[in-house]
Motif scaffolding. Structure first.
Motif, PDB file in Angstrom:
ATOM      1  N   SER A 292       4.992  -5.961  -4.339  1.00 25.02           N
ATOM      2  CA  SER A 292       5.079  -4.513  -4.514  1.00 25.02           C
ATOM      3  C   SER A 292       3.683  -3.906  -4.495  1.00 25.02           C
ATOM      4  CB  SER A 292       5.766  -4.204  -5.857  1.00 25.02           C
ATOM      5  OG  SER A 292       5.561  -2.866  -6.253  1.00 25.02           O
ATOM      6  N   GLY A 293       3.596  -2.637  -4.112  1.00 27.91           N
ATOM      7  CA  GLY A 293       2.307  -1.949  -4.070  1.00 27.91           C
ATOM      8  C   GLY A 293       1.957  -1.213  -5.346  1.00 27.91           C
ATOM      9  N   ASP A 294       2.715  -1.412  -6.416  1.00 25.43           N
ATOM     10  CA  ASP A 294       2.435  -0.716  -7.672  1.00 25.43           C
ATOM     11  C   ASP A 294       1.006  -0.983  -8.139  1.00 25.43           C
ATOM     12  OD1 ASP A 294       4.971   0.514  -8.185  1.00 25.43           O
ATOM     13  OD2 ASP A 294       5.781  -1.466  -8.642  1.00 25.43           O
TER      14      ASP A 294
ATOM     15  N   ASP B  50      -0.190   2.396  -0.773  1.00 25.68           N
ATOM     16  CA  ASP B  50      -0.224   1.147  -1.540  1.00 25.68           C
ATOM     17  C   ASP B  50       0.598   0.050  -0.891  1.00 25.68           C
ATOM     18  OD1 ASP B  50      -1.621   2.774  -3.265  1.00 25.68           O
ATOM     19  OD2 ASP B  50       0.081   3.118  -4.584  1.00 25.68           O
ATOM     20  N   SER B  51       1.871   0.324  -0.646  1.00 27.81           N
ATOM     21  CA  SER B  51       2.729  -0.726  -0.086  1.00 27.81           C
ATOM     22  C   SER B  51       2.311  -1.078   1.335  1.00 27.81           C
ATOM     23  CB  SER B  51       4.197  -0.298  -0.120  1.00 27.81           C
ATOM     24  OG  SER B  51       4.431   0.826   0.713  1.00 27.81           O
TER      25      SER B  51
ATOM     26  N   LEU C 203       8.361  -1.825   1.195  1.00 18.23           N
ATOM     27  CA  LEU C 203       7.522  -0.988   2.058  1.00 18.23           C
ATOM     28  C   LEU C 203       8.060   0.435   2.052  1.00 18.23           C
ATOM     29  CD1 LEU C 203       5.234  -0.669   4.130  1.00 18.23           C
ATOM     30  CD2 LEU C 203       6.859  -1.324   5.920  1.00 18.23           C
ATOM     31  N   SER C 204       7.284   1.363   1.479  1.00 15.47           N
ATOM     32  CA  SER C 204       7.682   2.768   1.462  1.00 15.47           C
ATOM     33  C   SER C 204       7.035   3.553   2.586  1.00 15.47           C
ATOM     34  CB  SER C 204       7.292   3.398   0.123  1.00 15.47           C
ATOM     35  OG  SER C 204       5.883   3.515   0.026  1.00 15.47           O
TER      36      SER C 204
ATOM     37  N   THR D 176      10.174  -6.928   5.363  1.00 15.50           N
ATOM     38  CA  THR D 176       9.929  -5.722   4.569  1.00 15.50           C
ATOM     39  C   THR D 176      11.241  -4.980   4.346  1.00 15.50           C
ATOM     40  OG1 THR D 176       9.348  -4.528   6.610  1.00 15.50           O
ATOM     41  CG2 THR D 176       7.540  -5.432   5.286  1.00 15.50           C
TER      42      THR D 176
ATOM     43  N   THR E 203      13.075  -1.240   2.664  1.00 15.69           N
ATOM     44  CA  THR E 203      12.946   0.130   2.182  1.00 15.69           C
ATOM     45  C   THR E 203      14.311   0.776   2.093  1.00 15.69           C
ATOM     46  OG1 THR E 203      11.685   2.168   2.485  1.00 15.69           O
ATOM     47  CG2 THR E 203      12.743   1.276   4.424  1.00 15.69           C
TER      48      THR E 203
ATOM     49  N   ALA F  58       8.294  -8.100   1.088  1.00 12.80           N
ATOM     50  CA  ALA F  58       7.597  -6.992   0.425  1.00 12.80           C
ATOM     51  C   ALA F  58       8.426  -5.724   0.495  1.00 12.80           C
ATOM     52  CB  ALA F  58       6.237  -6.753   1.068  1.00 12.80           C
TER      53      ALA F  58
END
Length: 651
Positions: A378-380, A284-285, A279-280, A302, A304, A277
């Motif tokens: 993604s958390g979009d 969301d993410s 991860l920001s 993860t 970033t 995934a």
């Protein structure tokens, strides 16, 4: 995740050579396998490149034939509920003889052959684009997923039909006439992207999300006149959700959302290859990763990226969330020279001009993940569904105040705001920041002040929203011979009917910015790194549930994504998440004045602009001068011109 291509030409004797050229152009989308299928008697050829994710065996090879032999499919994407569909087909007695493998493509094809297009698409949960050839009726059906996660271009050149996952496949046709659509170019300047159904080339369209089109190739006039039909519309989901709102407690709402997200994420974690995934460290993410970790027996991988420039680095927040969730974390700090190395690839990567500058970090984090695995979540989608963008919090408040202010006062205020450069506003804000309440701590205050100046003169809230979503506010005055065509922004008949201005903006964003910008960015960046990007927030069941939730469960006490935050806070401490919203951006303005200046100057050269003949050079050169002098931050305006010019160099 794959790439598809195809051609129909009843007079073309070089079908195999052409479809192989088209197929080869998409190798980055599917480096694991390739295949073509040709019916020379009819004049149709299908091509496929495969990124093997589910059923890595030969049973997943495409183009794929139905058991009955009537249908042939090329498919790009994933059907996440293919196991349930397989069981339903079996229960209906439609696949009693069994299938050859366990791929989702085989199940989708069986459904299309047995149930028909609409029933199968409505039963499917996934992201996809496909081309289905009916050998008996000689009908080609093109289809695309509900939220526009996977792309599909198609169009006619004389009596030849071309289609593919990217424009580069269509351009591989040796006789392709690549005539630039100047009207579409005006849309690029306004939106940073070219919204569906338009493309940069005349005669080539994007199939819109949630649509399919049936092309009867025995009747060319009917095929050319075929109109795409919707099988699912977000406006319908919005209307249905608002008509049947959730009325329970916030705790129950949180339970419902967590259960649906957990189910959707669990399905999207299924693969025959490793899954990780992005991860920001944002809401969301972090929510996606937290719910992944609860369903994984191993530490989730993860990824970033960070920046040394202040105001852009979220890597430190991602690392804190990773430590709490105990993920296997990888980070990369990006230097200006790293971004500069990516820029020459962008025009090829995006196949038509695209100028959301977060395309650079999206590719870099995809490339980072691609060194270890093939699938990332993604958390979009969280912002559009749960009210996360700053404009949802401020637009109604600002507009309600603005409309009561006389026009002359608004004009004077706009002049005052614009009289101070964005960099000076930033400096003044930083001096005053210790004295301001935390709710006023925003990123990029100088840019926001100038945006406010631009909207003070507008007549209504809808114009206000369009201005917020515009970069060049009058692109037709910049593009020579260009006239801005109608879009969802300008066609009120296509607007959603909602209960509030905030909900209206969210529904508009989900059908425009989300599908035409965010999903394009993710698809091209991940595919350029040959990995599959999955977006669990855009599972249509999550979307439909979100629209049942009242606005006060999304925006509360001046904060967006309230309900999604409640899910996240069950897994991650609040203090690791709470901070002003920060977009996935890069310090582009600084780089254009520094390390990227020479490259930009060569593309914005006045003599070159005149020679190319697409843009009027005066406003562009004025902006470039002001940007270099720090009298304005025109990075987004200039980036759009730069991305078109760089793309033009590749043609």
């Amino acid at each position: 995740m794959c790439g598809l291509s195809g051609i129909f030409s009843s007079r073309n004797t070089e079908l195999e050579a052409v479809v192989r050229l088209m197929n080869t152009s998409l190798i980055h989308r599917g480096p694991d396998d390739s295949g073509v299928w040709i019916d020379g008697n009819v004049g149709i050829a299908l091509g496929h490149r495969r990124l093997a994710i589910v059923d890595l065996s030969e049973a997943g090879h495409q183009p794929m034939h139905s058991n009955c032999g009537r249908f042939v499919i090329v498919f790009n994407g994933e059907i996440y509920n293919h196991a349930e569909l397989r069981q339903a087909l079996h229960d209906d007695g439609l696949i009693s003889t069994g299938l050859k493998g366990h791929s989702d493509t085989e199940v989708l094809l069986a459904g299309l052959a047995s149930w028909g297009v609409e029933k199968t698409l409505n039963a499917s949960v996934g992201m996809f684009a496909f081309a289905l050839w009916d050998r008996q009726e000689q009908v080609l059906t093109l289809g695309r997923d509900r939220m526009g996660e996977k792309p599909l271009y198609y169009g006619w050149q004389d009596d030849i039909l071309l289609f593919g996952s990217e424009l580069k496949a269509i351009k591989a046709f040796p006789a392709f006439r690549a005539e630039i659509d100047r009207n579409a170019l005006t849309l690029l300047l306004r939106h940073n992207c070219i919204p569906a159904p338009y493309s940069i080339y005349k005669g080539i369209a994007k199939l819109q999300s949630g649509h399919y089109v049936v092309l009867p190739l025995t009747d060319l006039s009917a095929a050319k006149a075929a109109i795409p039909q919707p099988y699912w519309r977000l406006n319908d989901a919005v209307a249905k959700g608002l008509a049947d709102p959730f009325t329970g407690s916030p705790e129950t709402a949180t339970d419902l959302l967590e259960a649906q997200l957990r189910s959707s994420i669990g399905q999207q974690m299924l693969a025959d290859v490793p899954v990780g995934a992005f991860l920001s460290g944002g809401v969301d993410s972090s929510a996606v990763v937290a719910l992944m970790q609860t369903q994984s027996t191993q530490a989730v991988r993860t990824f970033t990226i960070g920046f040394d420039e202040g105001g852009f680095d979220e890597a430190v927040h991602a690392k804190a969330v990773s430590r709490h969730l105990d993920t296997q974390h990888t980070e990369l700090y990006v230097r200006p020279q790293d971004a500069a190395a990516v820029i020459p690839r962008l025009s090829s990567m995006y196949c038509e001009p695209f100028s959301d500058s977060s395309q650079i970090p999206t590719f870099l984090v995809s490339q980072l993940a691609g060194q270890e695995l093939k699938v990332v979540l993604s958390g979009d989608g969280g912002d559009e569904l749960f009210g996360g963008y700053n404009r949802y919090l401020s637009a109604k408040k600002i507009w309600s105040k603005m409309q009561h202010v006389p026009s002359f006062a608004r004009q004077a205020s706009a002049s005052l705001l614009r009289s101070v450069s964005p960099t000076t506003w930033d400096s003044l804000f930083n001096l005053a920041k210790p004295l301001l309440p935390s709710r006023f701590h925003v990123s990029g205050p100088g840019d926001k002040a100038h945006k406010l100046a631009n909207v003070l003169k507008l007549a209504d809230g809808h114009e206000f929203y369009l201005q917020l979503n515009s970069h060049w506010s009058d692109p037709a005055s910049v593009v020579i011979g260009g006239e801005e065509p109608p879009t969802m922004f300008t066609d009120a008949s296509r607007w959603p009917k909602t209960d509030s201005f905030e909900h209206w903006m969210m529904a508009m964003d989900a059908q425009t910015y989300m599908s035409d910008d965010i999903m394009v960015k993710l698809d091209r960046a991940s595919m350029a790194a040959s990995i599959e990007g999955r977006v669990p927030m855009l599972d249509h069941r999550v979307v439909e549930l979100a629209w049942r939730m009242p606005l006060d469960l999304k925006i509360r006490n001046g904060q967006g994504k309230w309900l999604l935050r409640q899910v996240l806070y069950r897994h991650v401490p609040k203090e690791l998440i709470e901070r002003p919203k920060q977009g996935f951006g890069i310090p582009l303005g600084e780089w254009l004045r520094g390390s990227l200046r020479e490259w930009a100057e060569s593309l914005l050269d006045e003599a070159r602009l005149v020679r190319d003949g697409y843009f009027r050079p005066e406003p562009i050169r004025k902006m470039w001068s002001e940007h270099l002098q720090g009298r304005g931050n025109w990075q987004s305006h200039l980036w759009t011109i730069l991305m078109f010019q760089a793309w033009l160099d590749e043609q």
